[in-house]
Motif scaffolding. Sequence first.
Motif, PDB file in Angstrom:
ATOM      1  N   UNK A 130       3.397  -4.367   7.423  1.00 11.86           N
ATOM      2  CA  UNK A 130       1.933  -4.587   6.097  1.00 11.86           C
ATOM      3  C   UNK A 130       1.119  -5.462   6.723  1.00 11.86           C
ATOM      4  N   UNK A 131       1.752  -6.838   7.549  1.00  7.71           N
ATOM      5  CA  UNK A 131       0.803  -7.787   8.107  1.00  7.71           C
ATOM      6  C   UNK A 131      -0.197  -6.385   9.287  1.00  7.71           C
ATOM      7  N   UNK A 132       0.902  -5.495   9.925  1.00 11.87           N
ATOM      8  CA  UNK A 132       0.228  -5.149  10.796  1.00 11.87           C
ATOM      9  C   UNK A 132      -0.979  -4.093  10.103  1.00 11.87           C
ATOM     10  N   UNK A 133      -0.809  -3.401   8.952  1.00 11.60           N
ATOM     11  CA  UNK A 133      -1.576  -2.913   8.594  1.00 11.60           C
ATOM     12  C   UNK A 133      -2.769  -3.187   8.240  1.00 11.60           C
TER      13      UNK A 133
ATOM     14  N   UNK B  13     -10.426  -1.511   6.046  1.00 13.46           N
ATOM     15  CA  UNK B  13     -10.191  -0.017   5.853  1.00 13.46           C
ATOM     16  C   UNK B  13     -10.030   1.264   6.194  1.00 13.46           C
ATOM     17  N   UNK B  14      -9.521   1.035   7.664  1.00 10.91           N
ATOM     18  CA  UNK B  14      -8.604   1.691   8.255  1.00 10.91           C
ATOM     19  C   UNK B  14      -7.546   2.306   7.544  1.00 10.91           C
TER      20      UNK B  14
ATOM     21  N   UNK C 124      -6.496   5.406   7.116  1.00  7.91           N
ATOM     22  CA  UNK C 124      -5.303   6.464   8.531  1.00  7.91           C
ATOM     23  C   UNK C 124      -4.985   5.706   9.582  1.00  7.91           C
ATOM     24  N   UNK C 125      -5.528   4.863   9.998  1.00  6.32           N
ATOM     25  CA  UNK C 125      -4.818   3.944  11.183  1.00  6.32           C
ATOM     26  C   UNK C 125      -3.819   3.330  11.150  1.00  6.32           C
ATOM     27  N   UNK C 126      -4.070   2.403  10.068  1.00  8.41           N
ATOM     28  CA  UNK C 126      -2.966   1.614   8.899  1.00  8.41           C
ATOM     29  C   UNK C 126      -1.596   2.229   8.890  1.00  8.41           C
ATOM     30  N   UNK C 127      -1.441   3.736   8.146  1.00  7.96           N
ATOM     31  CA  UNK C 127      -0.376   4.110   8.055  1.00  7.96           C
ATOM     32  C   UNK C 127       0.506   4.558   9.433  1.00  7.96           C
ATOM     33  N   UNK C 128      -0.037   4.419  10.296  1.00  9.23           N
ATOM     34  CA  UNK C 128       0.656   4.823  11.544  1.00  9.23           C
ATOM     35  C   UNK C 128       1.564   3.880  12.153  1.00  9.23           C
ATOM     36  N   UNK C 129       1.266   2.375  11.543  1.00 10.19           N
ATOM     37  CA  UNK C 129       2.007   1.255  12.237  1.00 10.19           C
ATOM     38  C   UNK C 129       3.529   1.306  11.378  1.00 10.19           C
TER      39      UNK C 129
END
Length: 210
Positions: free
Chosen positions: A30-33, A38-39, A41-46
């Motif tokens: 979650x900290x990575x995301x 606001x991005x 889509x990219x965060x969900x790949x973490x």
Amino acid sequence: MELAYYSDYAVRLVNTEEPGRGKDSLTTVDAVRELFGPSQDAARRATDADLTRFRSVRGRLRAVFEAADGGDEELAVNLLNSLLLEFPVSPQISGHNHRDDDGRPLWHMHLADHPSNATAGYAAIAAMGLAFHLTEYGVDRLGLCEAAPCRNAYLDTSTNRSRRYCSDRCATRANVAAYRARKRLEAEERTARTGRTADSSQDSTAPAER
């Protein structure tokens, strides 16, 4: 959107760790995301695997700031170039979210998210953003906070290249510490002068030797 805007990605990642305080907020996916803002889509790949990879990139980005802060321009550039080679960007022309008064797209350059994994995408954007900031404003615009033990990274955008702290809070804390240090020094000097004056008075009243 100016490409230099993406340099904030580098600052956000570097400042998830405070070595001087022994703090590290990059401990969960979650900290990575959250770093992506606001991005989403990219965060969900973490994934969990990105934690270790993000910490590695963080250390390399901090090394760029440390070299710049230490006045070693060539080292800072070489370190940043190695990141750019390892994490290439995918620039695109975008305008779908920005329109003028007539509804026409305001075309601008956009750095697309890297498709392979979250770390590669974030590192590519952070490195390219930092590279644009460095070449636009100069290596000496990359700094580390002087308010020990903070040492957070910052980007100096002041007109006279005078920034020394990462935040107003650190600037205030450093100024208060400097003020107290001056007051202690003044008190010590007054005490020393008083002591010397007392010694002189005692010497002047001592009986002369015969």
